[in-house]
Design a protein around this motif. Structure first.
Motif: not given
Length: 480
Positions: A302-305, A281-283, A68-69, A295-300
Motif C-alpha cells: 500500500x505504501x507504493x500506491x 477512489x484514488x486506488x 492502507x485498508x 501489480x503495484x500492491x504486489x510490488x511495493x
C-alpha cells in the motif's frame, strides 16, 4: 464518480441525522462533571477545548488503516464504498460515540474495565490482555508503515533503521509526557498536513474527472469472489475499527462537556470515513483497473500506491506534502497506541501515573516488545492486526449494547452491528490460514452457531444485570 460523491454526501448527512439520533438515545447530561475535572491530574486527566480534542481524536483514530485498508479493499471494486459508508454511519461512528461516552460516565475507563463491569469480571482479564496485544501490534505496524514511506522520499543516507529509531524516540516521549506537552501542541501542525493530503487528492479526483468505477450489479462480486467476511476485515479504519475503542478514553479524560461528544467521537469517525472514501477512489481510478492496482500492491504494498497516487495527482512538491500528510496518520496513532497501552496497564494494576517513574517502567517493556516485532513481515502483522482489531470492535459493541439494555434504551443500535461483526470475525478466523483453515461453508455454519450462543448468553446476562441494578456511571456526589 457518482457513486463516490453520493457516498461522501451520505456520510455527512449521517452525522447530522443518525448521529443526532444516537446522541438522543444515549442522553447526554450537559451539567454533569466530566473526568477532565473530577479526576484532574494534569497528565492524562485535564480539560482541553472541543476543537483541540476533536483534532487529537481524528489523528488518534485515523492511522494507516483508513488509507492502507481502503487501498487494499479497492481490489473488491465499488462495493468497498458501500461498506465504508454504511459501516461508518451505523457501526463505526456508533461504536466510537458510545465507547467514548460510556467511558466519560465511568471516570474515563478503558475498554477492559468497561468489559469487566458490563460483561463480567472474567472478560476484564481477557479484554485487558487482548487490548494490550492489539495496541502493541498497532504501535508496531504504525512504526514500520510510516518508516517505509519516509524512506521512499528521503536521501539515501537516511537509512530505514535511523527512521525507525527516530519514530520510536518520538513515541517514547509522547507516551510518557503529559498529553498537553507534545500531543496537544504538535497535532495542530500534523492536522494541517492531513488536510492538505486529503483535500488535495479529493480536489484532483473531481477536477480531472477521474474514472472512478460506478457500483453496478455486475461488479458487486468481483471475479465471483465472496466479499464476506474478508472485505469487512480488510477495510476496518474508515468503516469500523476496534482500535478506536482503545483511543476514545484518551479524549474522554480531556473532554470538557458531554454535549461535545457527538462532534468529537461520532463526527471524527465520519471524517475518517471520508478519508477512506478518497483513498479507495484514488486506488480504483489510477492504475488502469484492478489488475494494475494488484501489480503495484504486489510490488511495493500500500505504501507504493500512496506514493504513486500522491506524486501522479499532485506533482512532486504537492505529492511530497501529501505523502507527509499520510505519514502523519500512522505516527499520530502509534504514539497514542502506546500511551493507551500504558494507561490500560496502569488502570489494571491500579497505579497512579502522576510520577514519571511510574509511567516509565510500564512503557519501556512495551517498546522492547515492539522493537522485536518490527523484524516480522508487515503483511503478516497486518493480518493479525485486522482480526484482533475487529474482534476488539465486537467486544466494544457488546459492551455498548449491554449498557443501553441495562439503561432500558434502544440497544439495537449497538447490537445489530455487534451481531454482524461477531459473525464476520468468527467466520474469518475459522476460515483463514492464520486461524483454523476450515472450508468456507463449514466456517459459515460454525460461526452462525457461535454467534447464536453469544446472543443467548448476552440476553441472560443482560436481564440479570438489569435486575441487579448495577450502576451505569460513576457516583460523583462526593467529588468536590
Amino acid at each position: 464518480m457518482y457513486t463516490f460523491l453520493l457516498g461522501i454526501i451520505l456520510l455527512i448527512a449521517g452525522y447530522f441525522i443518525y448521529g443526532r439520533f444516537v446522541e438522543k438515545i444515549f442522553g447526554t447530561k450537559e451539567g454533569r462533571k466530566t473526568p477532565a475535572y473530577s479526576h484532574k491530574d494534569n497528565v492524562d486527566y485535564l480539560p482541553m477545548g472541543k476543537k483541540r480534542n476533536s483534532l487529537i481524536q481524528l489523528l488518534n483514530i485515523a492511522g494507516v488503516g483508513p488509507i492502507f485498508g481502503p487501498i487494499m479493499g479497492a481490489l473488491y471494486g465499488p462495493v468497498a464504498f458501500i461498506w465504508i459508508v454504511v459501516g461508518c454511519i451505523f457501526a463505526g461512528a456508533v461504536h466510537d460515540y458510545l465507547t467514548g461516552m460510556i467511558s466519560i460516565r465511568n471516570r474515563g475507563a478503558h475498554l477492559p474495565e468497561l468489559a469487566g463491569k458490563f460483561l463480567g469480571k472474567v472478560m476484564k482479564h481477557v479484554v485487558n490482555a487482548f487490548a494490550i496485544l492489539l495496541l502493541v501490534l498497532v504501535g508496531t505496524v504504525f512504526v514500520t508503515a510510516p518508516a517505509e514511506l519516509l524512506a521512499s522520499i528521503t536521501p539515501g543516507w537516511v537509512t530505514f533503521g535511523v527512521i525507525i529509531a527516530a519514530i520510536f524516540i518520538y513515541y517514547i516521549l509522547a507516551t510518557l509526557l503529559p498529553i498537553d506537552k507534545i500531543i496537544g501542541r504538535l497535532y495542530p501542525f500534523f492536522g494541517a498536513l492531513l488536510l492538505i493530503s486529503a483535500v488535495g487528492i479529493l480536489g484532483t479526483l473531481i477536477m480531472t474527472g477521474a474514472p472512478i468505477p460506478e457500483l453496478t450489479l455486475e461488479n458487486m462480486h468481483p471475479d465471483n469472489l465472496p466479499i464476506f467476511p474478508l472485505l469487512f476485515l480488510t477495510i476496518s479504519c474508515g468503516a469500523l475499527s476496534g482500535f478506536h475503542a482503545t483511543q476514545t478514553p484518551i479524549i474522554s479524560r480531556t473532554t470538557e462537556n458531554e454535549k461535545q461528544g457527538r462532534f468529537i467521537f461520532y463526527g471524527m469517525m465520519i471524517a475518517e470515513g471520508i478519508i477512506a472514501m478518497i483513498w479507495a477512489a484514488a486506488a480504483m481510478s489510477l492504475f488502469n483497473g484492478y489488475d494494475g492496482l494488484n501489480e503495484v500492491l504486489a510490488a511495493g504494498g500500500p505504501a507504493a500506491v500512496v506514493k504513486e497516487v500522491s506524486i501522479t495527482m499532485l506533482g512532486a512538491i504537492g505529492g511530497t506534502l501529501a505523502v507527509l500528510g499520510v505519514i502523519v496518520l500512522p505516527i499520530t496513532s502509534g504514539d497514542t497506541a502506546f500511551r493507551s497501552a500504558r494507561m490500560i496497564i496502569a488502570d489494571y494494576l491500579n497505579l497512579s501515573q502522576k510520577k514519571f517513574s511510574s509511567r516509565l517502567w510500564i512503557a519501556l517493556p512495551l517498546f522492547a516488545i515492539s522493537v522485536a516485532l518490527t523484524q516480522i513481515d508487515f503483511n503478516i502483522l497486518w493480518r493479525y492486526f485486522s482480526w484482533a482489531n475487529q474482534s476488539t470492535a465486537v467486544i466494544a459493541l457488546w459492551v455498548s449494547a449491554m449498557y443501553l439494555f441495562i439503561a432500558k434504551k434502544n440497544y439495537w443500535i449497538a447490537m445489530i452491528p455487534g451481531i454482524f461483526m461477531t459473525m464476520a470475525t468468527t467466520t474469518y478466523i475459522l476460515n483463514a490460514p492464520i486461524g483454523f483453515n476450515l472450508p468456507m461453508n463449514l466456517s459459515y455454519i460454525v460461526s452462525a452457531a457461535v454467534t447464536a450462543v453469544i446472543i443467548v448468553t448476552f440476553y441472560f446476562a443482560a436481564v440479570k444485570k438489569r435486575a441487579d441494578e448495577i450502576p451505569l456511571e460513576e457516583d460523583l456526589s462526593g467529588v468536590a
